[in-house]
Design an enzyme around this catalytic site. Structure first.
Site, PDB file in Angstrom:
ATOM      1  N   LYS A 104      45.979  38.826  41.916  1.00  0.00           N
ATOM      2  CA  LYS A 104      46.089  38.620  40.469  1.00  0.00           C
ATOM      3  C   LYS A 104      46.473  39.890  39.711  1.00  0.00           C
ATOM      4  O   LYS A 104      47.270  39.837  38.765  1.00  0.00           O
ATOM      5  CB  LYS A 104      44.790  38.038  39.927  1.00  0.00           C
ATOM      6  CG  LYS A 104      44.513  36.638  40.461  1.00  0.00           C
ATOM      7  CD  LYS A 104      43.210  36.059  39.964  1.00  0.00           C
ATOM      8  CE  LYS A 104      42.979  34.678  40.573  1.00  0.00           C
ATOM      9  NZ  LYS A 104      41.749  34.038  40.092  1.00  0.00           N
ATOM     10  N   ASP A 141      41.839  31.961  34.026  1.00  0.00           N
ATOM     11  CA  ASP A 141      40.515  31.993  34.661  1.00  0.00           C
ATOM     12  C   ASP A 141      39.413  32.103  33.616  1.00  0.00           C
ATOM     13  O   ASP A 141      38.406  31.392  33.669  1.00  0.00           O
ATOM     14  CB  ASP A 141      40.402  33.182  35.623  1.00  0.00           C
ATOM     15  CG  ASP A 141      41.065  32.930  36.963  1.00  0.00           C
ATOM     16  OD1 ASP A 141      41.096  31.761  37.396  1.00  0.00           O
ATOM     17  OD2 ASP A 141      41.548  33.895  37.572  1.00  0.00           O
ATOM     18  N   GLY A 149      32.059  41.755  39.484  1.00  0.00           N
ATOM     19  CA  GLY A 149      33.471  41.654  39.809  1.00  0.00           C
ATOM     20  C   GLY A 149      34.366  42.098  38.671  1.00  0.00           C
ATOM     21  O   GLY A 149      34.381  41.478  37.608  1.00  0.00           O
ATOM     22  N   ALA A 150      35.111  43.167  38.913  1.00  0.00           N
ATOM     23  CA  ALA A 150      36.048  43.688  37.916  1.00  0.00           C
ATOM     24  C   ALA A 150      37.474  43.548  38.408  1.00  0.00           C
ATOM     25  O   ALA A 150      38.361  44.286  37.964  1.00  0.00           O
ATOM     26  CB  ALA A 150      35.727  45.153  37.612  1.00  0.00           C
ATOM     27  N   GLY A 151      37.697  42.600  39.327  1.00  0.00           N
ATOM     28  CA  GLY A 151      39.039  42.362  39.847  1.00  0.00           C
ATOM     29  C   GLY A 151      39.810  41.393  38.970  1.00  0.00           C
ATOM     30  O   GLY A 151      39.564  41.284  37.761  1.00  0.00           O
ATOM     31  N   GLY A 152      40.740  40.655  39.596  1.00  0.00           N
ATOM     32  CA  GLY A 152      41.615  39.791  38.831  1.00  0.00           C
ATOM     33  C   GLY A 152      40.907  38.719  38.050  1.00  0.00           C
ATOM     34  O   GLY A 152      41.103  38.569  36.838  1.00  0.00           O
ATOM     35  N   ALA A 153      40.050  37.930  38.712  1.00  0.00           N
ATOM     36  CA  ALA A 153      39.325  36.874  38.012  1.00  0.00           C
ATOM     37  C   ALA A 153      38.254  37.461  37.102  1.00  0.00           C
ATOM     38  O   ALA A 153      38.080  37.018  35.962  1.00  0.00           O
ATOM     39  CB  ALA A 153      38.704  35.912  39.018  1.00  0.00           C
ATOM     40  N   ARG A 156      36.062  51.077  39.286  1.00  0.00           N
ATOM     41  CA  ARG A 156      36.842  49.962  38.757  1.00  0.00           C
ATOM     42  C   ARG A 156      36.105  49.290  37.603  1.00  0.00           C
ATOM     43  O   ARG A 156      36.700  48.947  36.586  1.00  0.00           O
ATOM     44  CB  ARG A 156      37.156  48.948  39.860  1.00  0.00           C
ATOM     45  CG  ARG A 156      38.017  47.803  39.386  1.00  0.00           C
ATOM     46  CD  ARG A 156      38.661  47.039  40.514  1.00  0.00           C
ATOM     47  NE  ARG A 156      37.710  46.240  41.280  1.00  0.00           N
ATOM     48  CZ  ARG A 156      38.073  45.306  42.153  1.00  0.00           C
ATOM     49  NH1 ARG A 156      39.365  45.074  42.385  1.00  0.00           N
ATOM     50  NH2 ARG A 156      37.166  44.613  42.813  1.00  0.00           N
ATOM     51  N   GLY A 201      31.592  26.430  41.132  1.00  0.00           N
ATOM     52  CA  GLY A 201      32.871  27.026  40.790  1.00  0.00           C
ATOM     53  C   GLY A 201      33.960  26.063  40.366  1.00  0.00           C
ATOM     54  O   GLY A 201      34.812  26.418  39.543  1.00  0.00           O
TER      55      GLY A 201
END
Length: 263
Positions: A75, A112, A136-140, A164, A245
């Site tokens: 992402k 998202d 979580g600091a990623g794409g989602a 991150r 989810g």
């Protein structure tokens, strides 16, 4: 599921990920194509991160390919590969959908976060004024952070990569003063969210320990397969309310229809 009829006029959509065995979008979106009478099909495409830039460049040459959905771990990379992005995607630094522009390039968006907030509200949880701890600091995770903050929540961000998390919090703080901070671990909150890939595999560690949460904390996991992740199983066993989810994706279907102009 009814058979999909592929013809010479079929328009193509793909879900890009690595892995793709967990993706649920084809099972949800292909029936939408059928219901709308669209001659189109969505298929999963597995591509390793090192092959993603070449694939995106190559797909611009496919004349009957109208759009892409993007899942873990691509992402943020697809945000960089997009020719243009929506304001929300620019703020989050990630995309989960790409549509063909008139000039043949790709415009990116990320649904998202909006999907997650809609699913929260559908389950009776209004984010405004609540405290949320997000793993979580990623794409989602970045997209969910933006949408939760826009909805009025106060957010503590945690990631296994502390740098991150700190970078995302620093980027968002000027837009949402005094409502986001980075932490080295989960803290007390009304809602604790897993937006990491931890839980896709049976041997994954828990992203955080539900036993350390205060009584009554709602635990949400954005992973869709398996439906009951180890995190949600442990949380339910500790007497905490849980959110699965798949509603996050189901709530995005209408957003995809509008973005891809499916009618």
């Amino acid at each position: 599921m009814d058979a999909v009829h592929i013809t010479g006029t079929t328009r193509l959509y793909a879900v890009l990920g690595d892995p793709v065995r967990q993706v649920r979008a084809p099972a949800l979106l292909n029936p939408v194509f059928a219901r709308l009478g669209r001659d189109a099909v969505l298929v999963p495409v597995q591509v390793r991160p090192d092959g993603l830039p070449e694939l995106i460049r190559s797909l611009t040459a496919v004349g009957n390919l109208d759009g892409l959905l993007v899942t873990v771990p691509h992402k943020q990379a697809c945000r960089r590969l997009a020719d243009s992005v929506t304001d929300a995607a620019a703020l989050s630094g990630s995309v989960n959908a790409l549509r063909r522009r008139p000039d043949g390039g790709w415009e990116g968006a990320n649904f998202d976060g909006e999907g997650f907030v809609r699913a929260l509200r559908a389950a009776g949880h209004e984010p405004r004024g609540t405290t949320v701890c997000l793993a979580g600091a990623g794409g989602a995770g970045s997209a969910i952070a933006v949408s939760l903050l826009r909805a009025g929540a106060h957010l503590t961000l945690w990631d296994a990569d502390a740098d991150r998390a700190s970078a995302l919090a620093a980027r968002l703080a000027p837009h949402f003063p005094d409502r986001i901070t980075a932490a080295s671990r989960h803290v007390d909150a009304d809602l604790a969210v897993n937006a990491t890939p931890m839980g896709l595999r049976p041997d994954d560690p828990l992203p955080f320990d539900p036993a350390a949460l205060k009584s009554g904390t709602t635990v949400a996991d954005i992973i869709m397969k398996p439906r009951e992740t180890a995190l949600l199983r442990v949380a339910a066993g500790a007497g905490l309310p849980v959110l699965y989810g798949e509603p996050m994706l189901a709530e995005q279907i209408a957003l995809y229809q509008e973005f891809f102009q499916l009618g």
